[in-house]
Design a protein around this motif. Structure first.
Motif, mmCIF file in Angstrom:
data_model
loop_
_atom_site.group_PDB
_atom_site.id
_atom_site.type_symbol
_atom_site.label_atom_id
_atom_site.label_comp_id
_atom_site.label_asym_id
_atom_site.label_seq_id
_atom_site.Cartn_x
_atom_site.Cartn_y
_atom_site.Cartn_z
ATOM 1 N N ILE A 104 7.602 2.199 3.153
ATOM 2 C CA ILE A 104 8.037 0.805 3.138
ATOM 3 C C ILE A 104 9.407 0.733 2.463
ATOM 4 O O ILE A 104 9.610 1.349 1.414
ATOM 5 C CB ILE A 104 7.029 -0.080 2.386
ATOM 6 N N PRO A 105 10.373 0.000 3.010
ATOM 7 C CA PRO A 105 11.704 -0.098 2.385
ATOM 8 C C PRO A 105 11.625 -0.594 0.936
ATOM 9 O O PRO A 105 10.795 -1.458 0.601
ATOM 10 C CB PRO A 105 12.436 -1.108 3.275
ATOM 11 N N GLY A 106 12.487 -0.030 0.097
ATOM 12 C CA GLY A 106 12.491 -0.398 -1.306
ATOM 13 C C GLY A 106 12.711 -1.877 -1.537
ATOM 14 O O GLY A 106 12.178 -2.466 -2.494
ATOM 15 N N PHE A 107 13.503 -2.500 -0.673
ATOM 16 C CA PHE A 107 13.758 -3.932 -0.808
ATOM 17 C C PHE A 107 12.456 -4.720 -0.743
ATOM 18 O O PHE A 107 12.205 -5.614 -1.557
ATOM 19 C CB PHE A 107 14.708 -4.388 0.305
ATOM 20 N N ILE A 108 11.574 -4.388 0.207
ATOM 21 C CA ILE A 108 10.318 -5.104 0.389
ATOM 22 C C ILE A 108 9.339 -4.787 -0.749
ATOM 23 O O ILE A 108 8.691 -5.684 -1.310
ATOM 24 C CB ILE A 108 9.680 -4.751 1.740
ATOM 25 N N VAL A 109 9.238 -3.498 -1.083
ATOM 26 C CA VAL A 109 8.307 -3.088 -2.140
ATOM 27 C C VAL A 109 8.650 -3.757 -3.462
ATOM 28 O O VAL A 109 7.777 -4.295 -4.159
ATOM 29 C CB VAL A 109 8.319 -1.558 -2.305
ATOM 30 N N PHE B 176 5.497 5.278 -4.945
ATOM 31 C CA PHE B 176 4.517 5.721 -3.952
ATOM 32 C C PHE B 176 4.694 4.966 -2.639
ATOM 33 O O PHE B 176 4.733 5.567 -1.556
ATOM 34 C CB PHE B 176 3.101 5.508 -4.494
ATOM 35 N N TRP B 177 4.820 3.650 -2.708
ATOM 36 C CA TRP B 177 4.936 2.841 -1.484
ATOM 37 C C TRP B 177 6.249 3.121 -0.748
ATOM 38 O O TRP B 177 6.290 3.124 0.476
ATOM 39 C CB TRP B 177 4.828 1.360 -1.828
ATOM 40 N N VAL B 178 7.311 3.356 -1.521
ATOM 41 C CA VAL B 178 8.606 3.627 -0.895
ATOM 42 C C VAL B 178 8.649 5.047 -0.320
ATOM 43 O O VAL B 178 9.017 5.248 0.845
ATOM 44 C CB VAL B 178 9.760 3.432 -1.909
ATOM 45 N N ALA B 179 8.281 6.029 -1.137
ATOM 46 C CA ALA B 179 8.474 7.425 -0.747
ATOM 47 C C ALA B 179 7.421 7.930 0.223
ATOM 48 O O ALA B 179 7.743 8.638 1.188
ATOM 49 C CB ALA B 179 8.494 8.299 -2.001
#
Length: 392
Positions: free
Chosen positions: A123-128, A116-119
């Motif tokens: 927010i970039p997947g690295f950070i999430v 949810f946060w990435v897509a």
């Protein structure tokens, strides 16, 4: 001369995949020479039991990397799902399958949370997943109340430590194991033949028939030899069946399904994928859900293997899984990679770890060697991309 030219052409056209096969063979040969016990039935079985959970993580991680993302949280998810399973089975007294189901549900929820946060938030997947690594590790401590839980025992313990043997009898070896490996070789041969016929139908270049047959024979000999080694020890590990099923399913998903093609499209050229109508947000969401699901399976396998759950379980697993993918041919820029390549990359990591342990290599030196191998693998990927760009 034609055969030599055919081999050279095959290696050149498929450098990324052929290179890791050669590397795996070379590493196995090196450790076999340095320590004759390396190829013993007992040690080969030990490799299967000890590193399967990393290979399961690598299957999910390669899809994430193909899509141009990364997941740093899988080690913490392994710990959390194993902890949930332990609380359900050991503390709660529930049957083994309830613990497995609870772990899978938690893994799916974790994947949906991060997806949810990435897509949808962007927010970039690295950070999430970096945040997830900290968050889920903390939740593991909360679930376990800072203590270890053990033992599982019973059927749950057999998930990663059990064997199927004696079903067809055999003197000094397990016939059932050999039959399963024989069926695997037959399936591989049929698959390769159908792939070859498909390429010919579309007028694509294929290797010569003698070279094609030689490849099948070599694979068959190696696989059946490995199967015989397992058959002469304790038979077919249950966890190896689980891994084989996952490899087959995800190979089909990535290579034969619409979703798999969309994953490659998103990682290969995001803008072109959007213009082509690919639902990028949905793809990114589901690759993280899938990663959470596979991390939960790895969590069940790992907790079964160690017969318990610990707050520090899964430490650095994410780095092993990521390294397996890059060593196996995945590209740092996305859009490139295969499940089979990730498995070979994971096997290279497993063989190196096991071989260095047998030789008594210091724990301080082992990560240095792994780091250098990962660096060389990424450098090889960059060299290949530059070489391909120069030829265009």
């Amino acid at each position: 001369m034609n055969a030599i030219a055919g081999v050279r052409d095959l290696l050149t056209r498929n450098m990324r995949q052929s290179g890791i096969f050669i590397a795996l063979v070379a590493i196995v040969a090196l450790f076999a020479i340095l320590d004759p016990m390396f190829l013993s039935s007992r040690n080969l079985t030990s490799i299967v039991l000890q590193y399967t959970y990393i290979l399961i993580l690598a299957i999910g991680m390669v899809m994430v990397i193909i899509a141009g993302q990364i997941d740093l949280s899988v080690g913490s998810v392994v710990a959390l799902t194993g902890a949930v399973s332990a609380v359900v089975v050991i503390q709660g007294g529930a049957p083994w399958w309830a613990g497995v189901l609870a772990a899978l549900v938690v893994g799916l929820l974790v994947g949906a949370w991060q997806g949810f946060w990435v897509a949808y938030v962007g927010i970039p997947g690295f950070i999430v997943t970096l945040a997830g690594m900290l968050l889920f590790r903390g939740l593991t401590y909360v679930v376990l109340d800072n203590v270890s839980l053990s033992p599982f025992g019973g059927t749950y313990y057999e998930i990663a430590n059990g064997f199927l043997n004696g079903l067809f009898g055999g003197q000094g070896y397990d016939v059932f194991t050999l039959v399963i490996f024989g069926l695997g070789v037959a399936g591989y041969a049929v698959s390769q033949w159908r792939t070859r016929r498909g390429k010919i139908a579309y007028q694509q270049t294929v290797e010569s028939m003698p070279l094609f047959v030689a490849k099948i024979v070599v694979v068959a000999v190696v696989v059946m030899w490995f199967g015989y080694q397992l058959a002469t020890y304790r038979g077919l590990p249950v966890v190896l069946i689980l891994l084989a099923v996952l490899v087959i399913i995800y190979s089909l998903v990535t290579q034969r399904s619409v979703f798999g093609r969309h994953v490659y499209a998103v990682g290969g050229n995001l803008h072109a994928a959007q213009l082509s109508g690919v639902k990028v947000k949905r793809v990114n969401f589901w690759i993280f859900v899938n990663m959470g699901f596979l991390a939960s399976i790895a969590g069940v396998v790992y907790s079964s293997r160690v017969n318990g759950a610990q707050p520090g379980a899964g430490n650095m697993f994410e780095l092993d899984a990521i390294a397996a993918c890059f060593i196996g041919g995945a590209s740092t820029s996305g859009g490139v990679g295969r499940v089979g390549g990730a498995i070979i990359g994971g096997l290279i990591m497993a063989v190196m770890s096991n071989g260095m342990q047998l030789m008594g290599v210091s724990q301080a030196v082992q990560p240095i060697v792994k780091g250098l191998v990962l660096l060389l693998a990424v450098a090889f990927d960059i060299f290949n991309r530059r070489r391909a760009a120069a030829l265009r």
